[in-house]
Enzyme design. Structure first.
Site, PDB file in Angstrom:
ATOM      1  N   ARG A   1      44.354   0.312 -11.150  1.00  0.00           N
ATOM      2  CA  ARG A   1      44.649  -1.115 -11.052  1.00  0.00           C
ATOM      3  C   ARG A   1      44.993  -1.678 -12.430  1.00  0.00           C
ATOM      4  O   ARG A   1      45.902  -2.487 -12.576  1.00  0.00           O
ATOM      5  CB  ARG A   1      43.461  -1.858 -10.445  1.00  0.00           C
TER       6      ARG A   1
ATOM      7  N   CYS B   1      37.897  -8.910 -14.826  1.00  0.00           N
ATOM      8  CA  CYS B   1      38.122  -7.883 -13.801  1.00  0.00           C
ATOM      9  C   CYS B   1      39.202  -8.406 -12.866  1.00  0.00           C
ATOM     10  O   CYS B   1      40.153  -9.044 -13.317  1.00  0.00           O
ATOM     11  CB  CYS B   1      36.819  -7.566 -13.061  1.00  0.00           C
TER      12      CYS B   1
END
Length: 286
Positions: A186, A243
């Protein structure tokens, strides 16, 4: 007082004491009902349930209609209402747990610290460790007497998206180090299923939150965490954790606290807020 982690053995003893509140923080980012369903199937005796979306997050859009991310921080008054409903007071020892290595429990840990409540710990190893130790679960829901917690001086710090934008062009001596807690694919922009707008904030480093854990799901020792984190950053006070949406970044902040490397800030909006504006730069790869 437990302020970072608590073991299964310690919790088994602590649960017998007064003014202890256990909070089940289980959640599934792909299924909003999964956490409550899991709680109803079986939870630690005496535990109340906290919903990530409803109790531990705020509105996705601010009063002007600007997107703030998938899991923005709740307003203080709303957070206090939820915490009081759980039965938490100013003198309460809170224990948060989940079944995901602490990724959701750490969010409650950080939120409580953000309003000055230090007596909060994450169950090391979570529900898996609790069951493995032979402890039973209950299915009956729990409703504690309303608590009286009030906000005090924050034990945390945070930065907003404007600060991250300014940081892109900050002088070297003033620059903050951004650390991203998402999985490596990611971070690199290679997982379009979860992050359709893939990549990371330019200049960010990657530390997957699961790297804080041992194979059994418990946290690594304070010494090992300190060694690993010091290879990534030099000044915690000049570091920002982020995040996907500000949840698992709290896991990295907990790991830093365990390691004795306090002082890093949280960027609550994280990648979900950052990538919502196409004018903000995006980096890919490592």
């Amino acid at each position: 007082m437990y302020t970072t982690l608590i073991s299964v053995e310690q919790l088994a003893l602590l649960a017998l004491q007064p003014d202890v509140v256990i909070v089940d923080c289980r959640h599934d980012l792909m299924d909003a009902k999964a956490g409550r369903n899991a709680y109803d199937t079986g939870h630690i005796a005496g535990a109340v349930f906290a919903n990530l979306d409803q109790d531990l997050s705020g509105a996705k859009y601010d009063d002007t209609g600007v997107f703030r991310g998938r899991h923005p921080l709740p307003k203080t008054d709303d957070l206090l209402i939820a915490l009081r409903r759980f039965g938490i007071g100013n003198a309460t020892q809170v224990v948060a747990y989940d079944a995901h290595g602490g990724m959701f429990a750490a969010r409650l840990w950080w939120l409580l610290r953000s309003i000055g409540h230090a007596s909060v710990a994450v169950l090391d190893g979570g529900l898996t460790a609790w069951i493995a130790a032979g402890h039973s679960l209950q299915t009956e829901p729990v409703q504690n007497p309303i608590g009286n917690i009030v906000a005090q001086t924050a034990l945390t710090s945070q930065v907003d998206v404007a600060a991250i934008v300014r940081n892109l062009n900050a002088d070297a001596g003033q620059k903050l180090q951004v650390v991203d807690a998402r999985a490596a694919d990611r971070f690199r922009g290679e997982n379009e299923t979860i992050d359709p707008t893939g990549g990371h904030i330019p200049g960010a480093k990657n530390r997957f939150f699961k790297d804080n854990l041992q194979a059994d799901g418990r946290f690594k020792s304070a010494g090992q965490l300190r060694k690993e984190w010091q290879s990534l950053l030099t000044e915690p006070q000049k570091t920002v954790m982020q995040c996907g949406s500000g949840v698992t970044a709290c896991h990295n902040l907990l790991a830093l606290e365990i390691a004795g490397l306090s002082g890093a800030a949280l960027y609550p909006g994280s990648w979900s807020e950052w990538c919502s504006d196409a004018t903000r730069p995006v980096a890919t790869g490592v």
